[in-house]
Structures are given as structure tokens and as C-alpha cells.
Design a protein around this motif. Structure first.
Motif, PDB file in Angstrom:
ATOM      1  N   ASP A  95       0.899  -1.305  -0.053  1.00 59.08           N
ATOM      2  CA  ASP A  95      -0.040  -0.044  -0.054  1.00 59.08           C
ATOM      3  C   ASP A  95       0.942   1.498   0.014  1.00 59.08           C
ATOM      4  O   ASP A  95       0.407   2.217  -0.827  1.00 59.08           O
ATOM      5  N   ALA A  96       1.866   1.278   0.720  1.00 58.43           N
ATOM      6  CA  ALA A  96       2.802   2.520   0.907  1.00 58.43           C
ATOM      7  C   ALA A  96       3.465   2.547  -0.634  1.00 58.43           C
ATOM      8  O   ALA A  96       3.500   3.863  -0.889  1.00 58.43           O
ATOM      9  N   MET A 101       3.913   6.038  -5.237  1.00 55.78           N
ATOM     10  CA  MET A 101       3.745   6.169  -6.784  1.00 55.78           C
ATOM     11  C   MET A 101       2.684   7.029  -7.077  1.00 55.78           C
ATOM     12  O   MET A 101       2.716   7.899  -8.087  1.00 55.78           O
ATOM     13  N   ASP A 102       1.591   6.906  -6.565  1.00 60.36           N
ATOM     14  CA  ASP A 102       0.393   7.776  -7.187  1.00 60.36           C
ATOM     15  C   ASP A 102       0.686   9.361  -6.800  1.00 60.36           C
ATOM     16  O   ASP A 102       0.607  10.055  -7.730  1.00 60.36           O
ATOM     17  N   GLU A 103       1.244   9.594  -5.467  1.00 61.67           N
ATOM     18  CA  GLU A 103       1.560  10.920  -5.339  1.00 61.67           C
ATOM     19  C   GLU A 103       2.635  11.402  -6.236  1.00 61.67           C
ATOM     20  O   GLU A 103       2.761  12.656  -6.607  1.00 61.67           O
ATOM     21  N   TRP A 104       3.503  10.619  -6.640  1.00 57.04           N
ATOM     22  CA  TRP A 104       4.702  10.984  -7.347  1.00 57.04           C
ATOM     23  C   TRP A 104       3.988  11.215  -8.856  1.00 57.04           C
ATOM     24  O   TRP A 104       4.445  12.276  -9.513  1.00 57.04           O
ATOM     25  N   VAL A 106       1.272  12.321  -9.596  1.00 60.98           N
ATOM     26  CA  VAL A 106       0.453  13.440  -9.704  1.00 60.98           C
ATOM     27  C   VAL A 106       1.325  14.743  -9.463  1.00 60.98           C
ATOM     28  O   VAL A 106       1.207  15.709 -10.345  1.00 60.98           O
ATOM     29  N   GLN A 107       2.422  14.519  -8.639  1.00 59.75           N
ATOM     30  CA  GLN A 107       3.357  15.565  -8.618  1.00 59.75           C
ATOM     31  C   GLN A 107       4.078  15.842  -9.872  1.00 59.75           C
ATOM     32  O   GLN A 107       4.497  17.107 -10.401  1.00 59.75           O
ATOM     33  N   GLU A 108       4.301  14.796 -10.935  1.00 54.22           N
ATOM     34  CA  GLU A 108       4.905  14.895 -12.067  1.00 54.22           C
ATOM     35  C   GLU A 108       4.024  15.428 -12.919  1.00 54.22           C
ATOM     36  O   GLU A 108       4.417  15.770 -14.237  1.00 54.22           O
ATOM     37  N   GLY A 109       2.996  15.817 -12.684  1.00 52.54           N
ATOM     38  CA  GLY A 109       1.762  16.268 -13.723  1.00 52.54           C
ATOM     39  C   GLY A 109       1.414  15.262 -14.566  1.00 52.54           C
ATOM     40  O   GLY A 109       0.878  15.439 -15.601  1.00 52.54           O
ATOM     41  N   CYS A 110       1.472  13.910 -14.462  1.00 50.41           N
ATOM     42  CA  CYS A 110       1.139  12.954 -15.278  1.00 50.41           C
ATOM     43  C   CYS A 110      -0.613  12.807 -15.353  1.00 50.41           C
ATOM     44  O   CYS A 110      -1.080  12.680 -14.426  1.00 50.41           O
ATOM     45  N   GLU A 111      -0.858  13.067 -16.562  1.00 53.24           N
ATOM     46  CA  GLU A 111      -2.399  13.069 -16.506  1.00 53.24           C
ATOM     47  C   GLU A 111      -2.998  11.839 -17.055  1.00 53.24           C
ATOM     48  O   GLU A 111      -4.202  11.151 -16.876  1.00 53.24           O
ATOM     49  N   TYR A 112      -2.180  11.221 -18.084  1.00 53.89           N
ATOM     50  CA  TYR A 112      -2.603   9.849 -18.701  1.00 53.89           C
ATOM     51  C   TYR A 112      -1.547   8.752 -18.217  1.00 53.89           C
ATOM     52  O   TYR A 112      -0.304   8.988 -18.953  1.00 53.89           O
ATOM     53  N   ARG A 113      -1.794   8.034 -17.561  1.00 54.47           N
ATOM     54  CA  ARG A 113      -0.612   6.848 -17.026  1.00 54.47           C
ATOM     55  C   ARG A 113      -0.749   5.801 -17.893  1.00 54.47           C
ATOM     56  O   ARG A 113      -1.135   4.498 -17.617  1.00 54.47           O
ATOM     57  N   ASN A 114       0.292   6.038 -18.898  1.00 52.48           N
ATOM     58  CA  ASN A 114       0.563   4.988 -19.821  1.00 52.48           C
ATOM     59  C   ASN A 114       1.805   3.985 -19.056  1.00 52.48           C
ATOM     60  O   ASN A 114       2.248   4.429 -18.100  1.00 52.48           O
ATOM     61  N   ALA A 115       2.280   3.108 -20.016  1.00 51.59           N
ATOM     62  CA  ALA A 115       3.179   2.166 -19.254  1.00 51.59           C
ATOM     63  C   ALA A 115       4.451   2.727 -19.316  1.00 51.59           C
ATOM     64  O   ALA A 115       5.247   2.509 -18.022  1.00 51.59           O
TER      65      ALA A 115
END
Length: 144
Positions: A95-96, A101-104, A106-115
């Protein structure tokens, strides 16, 4: 609501003289409306019931927004967990790691989470954990 009776009469499409006469009645159209100072120092009329209703409506709107954001975050985490499981089943159970990774992402500005983005997030998690291990052991990695 504006405090000026002339303005109110115009807004209501009523003769100003007739509106002033109605306002002088004990239970006229402005019964229980009181002056208040708004942001910017402007004096306007307010009614306690209208204020309470608006406050409750805004509160419900904020509650709904928070619920939707929480639901969206949960779905986003579940999708990330599923995708990571395709790469590394054990990591997907952490979970951690998933939250980090989710927070990372978001911070990177990733809108579409591709491979590519998922792989970068996993690599960043790995680097983060390595750095933590180095810090605990007293040896620090230097950047060149």
C-alpha cells in the motif's frame, strides 16, 4: 441584496413609491432583512434564513466535492495497483508503494498513466527505497 430601495424597486419592476409604501408595513417585503457589511466594505441586505440556506447548500456542495475526490482517488489507486500487478505482483500488494507512486505521478503532472509513466514511477519508488536504505546505513549516494 442591494440596500437601496430605488434599486430594489427597479429590479422587481415595481413603482418605487409603491415599493417604499410596502416596505413601511409591519410585514412588508423586507421583513427581517437587515443590513450587513460584505467583503469590500459594501453594505447590503441579508436575511438569516436565506443566509442559513445558502451556507448549508455550500456545505453540502463541499461535502459532495470531497466525496467525489475521495472516490476518484480510490479508483485511481485501484487502477494503479492493477497496472503495477502486471509488472510486479508483490509490489502491487504494498500500500505504501502504491500511494507513494500515485503521489509521485500527480506531482509529475502525469494526466494519462501509460506504461512509460508507470515504469518511471516504479523506478522512482525503487530509487526512493534505495536512498532510504542508504540513509539508514549511514552511507549516502552522491549525485554526479
Amino acid at each position: 441584496m442591494p440596500q437601496d430601495l430605488e434599486t430594489l424597486a427597479k429590479l422587481l419592476l415595481v413603482d418605487p413609491g409603491h415599493f417604499r409604501a410596502l416596505c413601511k408595513l409591519d410585514y412588508g417585503p423586507l421583513h427581517k432583512w437587515t443590513p450587513c457589511i460584505c467583503e469590500g466594505g459594501e453594505v447590503r441586505l441579508m436575511h438569516p434564513m436565506v443566509l442559513r440556506t445558502l451556507t448549508e447548500a455550500l456545505s453540502r456542495k463541499e461535502d459532495n466535492r470531497a466525496k467525489h475526490e475521495a472516490a476518484n482517488a480510490a479508483k485511481r489507486l485501484q487502477r494503479l495497483r492493477s497496472t503495477v500487478a502486471g509488472y510486479h505482483a508483490e509490489l502491487a500488494k504494498n500500500d505504501a508503494a502504491i500511494r507513494w507512486m500515485d503521489e509521485w505521478l500527480v506531482q509529475e503532472g502525469c494526466e494519462y498513466r501509460n506504461a512509460t509513466w508507470i515504469e518511471r514511477a516504479m523506478q522512482s519508488w525503487s530509487t526512493h527505497m534505495f536512498d532510504l536504505g542508504q540513509a539508514r546505513s549511514g552511507t549516502y549516494r552522491t549525485m554526479s
